[in-house]
Design an enzyme around this catalytic site. Structure first.
Site, PDB file in Angstrom:
ATOM      1  N   ASN A  98     -25.738  43.754 -40.076  1.00 16.41           N
ATOM      2  CA  ASN A  98     -25.432  42.120 -40.091  1.00 16.41           C
ATOM      3  C   ASN A  98     -26.359  41.481 -41.570  1.00 16.41           C
ATOM      4  O   ASN A  98     -27.412  42.161 -41.644  1.00 16.41           O
ATOM      5  CB  ASN A  98     -26.729  41.979 -38.539  1.00 16.41           C
ATOM      6  CG  ASN A  98     -26.534  40.600 -39.033  1.00 16.41           C
ATOM      7  OD1 ASN A  98     -26.595  39.819 -39.434  1.00 16.41           O
ATOM      8  ND2 ASN A  98     -27.622  40.308 -37.648  1.00 16.41           N
ATOM      9  N   HIS A 126     -24.066  29.959 -37.385  1.00 16.02           N
ATOM     10  CA  HIS A 126     -25.280  30.243 -36.753  1.00 16.02           C
ATOM     11  C   HIS A 126     -24.219  29.946 -34.721  1.00 16.02           C
ATOM     12  O   HIS A 126     -24.079  29.978 -33.870  1.00 16.02           O
ATOM     13  CB  HIS A 126     -25.762  29.465 -36.327  1.00 16.02           C
ATOM     14  CG  HIS A 126     -26.980  29.981 -37.298  1.00 16.02           C
ATOM     15  ND1 HIS A 126     -27.203  28.132 -38.015  1.00 16.02           N
ATOM     16  CD2 HIS A 126     -27.938  30.360 -37.983  1.00 16.02           C
ATOM     17  CE1 HIS A 126     -28.170  28.487 -38.230  1.00 16.02           C
ATOM     18  NE2 HIS A 126     -28.737  30.086 -39.042  1.00 16.02           N
TER      19      HIS A 126
END
Ligand code: AMP
Length: 405
Positions: free
Chosen positions: A7, A186
Site C-alpha cells: 500500500n 477511498h
C-alpha cells in the site's frame, strides 16, 4: 495461502503479509503475520523502516538514492533476519497492490499484466504522486518475486459505476469526452466499511442505504445503495468535497481565477495552496491534525475554533447531500483517524439529523467504540464506528480473483 499487500502512498509505504486458510474469507481480518512500514518523510534521503511480527519489532534508518532499493530490502525481511516468517520468497502465492487511480478503465480489481501497468502509468497524469509510487511497488515485487500473480485494487473502482448525473461536472460536454469527471477515492475503505456494517447489523448489504464517512487526513463520504457507491464527495482528484487536514475541499472556482489574475499565483502555487496549506491547517494556523486543533481550542484559540466549526458545517452539509442522493438512510458509518477517534465530531455530525429520529447513545459514542453500533436501539438510523481495514479488503479481492481464474 500467503498474500502480501503493498500500500504505497506519497509519504509512506505500508506492507503486510497474511497467511490465510483456503476457504471463504471472513469480512473481519485475522492479524497479519508480518507488517512493514517505510516512512519517507523522516529526513531527506533517509527512510525510517519499521518491521513487526508477533515476536519481533525491528526499526532501521536506511539512507537511500532510489526508493525501490528500500522497498526491496524491507520485503527481504519477510524471509531473512530476525523478522523472518517464511523460508523462501516462493511461498508467497500472490501480491495485492493498492492503486489510487484506475480511471474509467477499471470497475473492479484486476490481475496485473503489462497492459494494466501501462494504463496505471498513463493514469499518473490524474494521480501524479500516487500512481508512480504504486507502479514502483509493482516493479519492485517483480524484481524480487518474479512472475508471482499480482493484483491491482483501485481506490476509484468502487465508485466507477456511479450514475452519470453524480459523476459528471456541469462544465462543457468536452469535459465528458476528456474524462474530466468525478472519480471518487477511498473506495476500498468505503466498500470494506459497508460490508462490515452489514455484518454488524446482521442485514443483507444489498438491502441497505448507507453513508460511509472516511474522515482521516484526507476525507470523503460515499452514498451506498445495493452495495455500490452511487455518490461521493471527492471528485476528479482527492481535493473535492469535505474540508480536510491540509486540503480545502470544494471552494468556489472563481476564487482560484481571482488568485491567478490578481495575486500572482500560477498553477503550481495554487496546487500547493489547496492541497498543503488549506483545510484545518490553513484556517487554524496550528496543524492539519485535529488533535492539535482541539488542544488549541481548549486554550481559547479562536482560529482553531473556526476551523473545527467549518469542518463540522461542511461534514453535515455533505451528509445531507448524500442522504438526498440515497433518498433514505439505514446507517451512518464513521471510519479513519478522525471518524474512529473523535467522539465530538461524530456527535456534532449526527446532531442535525435528530429530526429524522437518529438517536446517538452518548455513552457508547464516548467509550472509544470500535466496530460497534453507537446509536440507541430505537434510533431510526443506525450509527456505527468501524475500524477501516483496507489491507484486508485487498487480500480478499486478490483471493477472490485468483480463486475464480
Ligand atoms: P488517517 O489519515 O486515517 O491516518 O487519520 C489521521 C488523522 O486522524 C490525524 O491527522 C488526526 O487529525 C486524526 N486523529 C487521529 N487520532 C485522533 C484522535 N484521538 N482525536 C482526534 N483526531 C484524531
Amino acid at each position: 495461502m500467503k498474500i502480501l499487500v503493498l500500500n504505497a502512498g506519497s509519504s509512506s509505504q505500508k506492507s503486510c503479509l497474511y497467511d490465510i486458510a483456503d476457504e471463504t474469507l471472513p469480512i473481519h481480518p485475522p492479524d497479519p503475520i508480518w507488517q512493514g512500514t517505510i516512512d519517507w518523510t523522516h529526513q531527506t534521503g533517509v527512510a525510517e523502516v519499521v518491521v513487526e511480527t508477533a515476536k519481533e519489532t525491528v526499526e532501521q534508518k536506511i539512507p537511500f538514492e532510489d526508493r525501490s532499493t528500500v522497498v526491496e530490502s524491507m520485503l527481504a525481511t519477510v524471509w531473512s533476519g530476525p523478522t523472518q516468517v517464511i523460508e523462501n520468497p516462493s511461498e508467497i502465492d500472490a501480491v495485492g497492490h493498492r492503486v489510487v487511480h484506475g480511471g474509467q478503465n477499471y470497475h473492479d480489481s484486476v490481475r496485473i499484466t503489462p497492459e494494466v501497468k501501462e494504463t496505471i502509468a498513463q493514469l499518473a497524469e490524474l494521480a501524479p504522486v500516487h500512481n508512480p509510487a504504486n507502479l514502483q511497488g509493482i516493479e519492485a515485487t517483480e524484481a524480487i518475486l518474479g512472475d508471482v500473480p499480482q493484483v491491482a485494487v483501485f481506490d476509484t473502482a468502487f465508485h466507477a459505476q456511479m450514475p452519470n448525473a453524480a459523476a459528471t461536472y456541469p462544465g462543457t460536454y468536452e469535459w465528458v469526452e476528456k474524462g474530466l469527471r468525478r472519480y471518487g477515492f477511498h473506495g476500498t475503505s468505503h466498500q470494506y466499511c459497508a460490508e462490515r456494517a452489514a455484518e454488524l447489523l446482521q442485514q443483507n448489504l444489498q438491502d441497505l442505504k448507507l453513508i460511509t464517512c472516511h474522515l482521516g487526513n484526507g476525507a470523503s463520504l460515499a452514498a451506498i445503495r445495493n452495495g455500490r457507491s452511487i455518490d461521493t464527495t471527492m471528485g476528479f482528484t482527492p481535493l473535492d468535497g469535505l474540508m480536510m487536514g491540509s486540503r480545502s475541499g470544494a471552494v468556489d472556482p472563481s476564487i482560484l481565477i481571482h488568485l491567478l489574475r490578481h495575486e500572482g499565483y500560477d498553477a503550481d502555487k495554487l496546487d500547493h495552496l489547496l492541497n498543503k496549506e488549506s483545510g484545518l491547517l490553513g484556517i487554524s494556523g496550528v496543524s492539519n491534525d485535529l488533535r492539535q486543533v482541539q488542544a488549541a481550542i481548549n486554550e481559547g484559540n479562536p482560529r482553531a475554533q473556526l476551523a473545527l466549526d467549518i469542518y463540522i458545517h461542511r461534514l453535515r452539509a455533505c451528509i445531507g447531500s448524500m442522504l438526498a442522493s440515497l433518498g433514505g438512510l439505514d446507517a451512518l458509518i464513521f471510519t479513519a483517524g478522525v471518524g474512529e477517534n473523535a467522539a465530538n465530531v461524530r456527535a456534532a455530525a449526527c446532531e442535525p439529523f435528530k429530526f429524522l429520529g437518529l438517536k446517538l447513545d452518548s455513552q457508547k459514542n464516548a467509550d472509544r467504540p470500535r466496530d460497534q453500533i453507537i446509536s440507541t436501539p430505537d434510533s431510526s438510523i443506525s450509527v456505527l464506528v468501524i475500524h477501516t481495514q483496507e489491507d484486508w479488503a485487498i487480500v480478499r479481492d486478490c483471493w477472490k480473483l485468483l480463486k475464480n481464474q
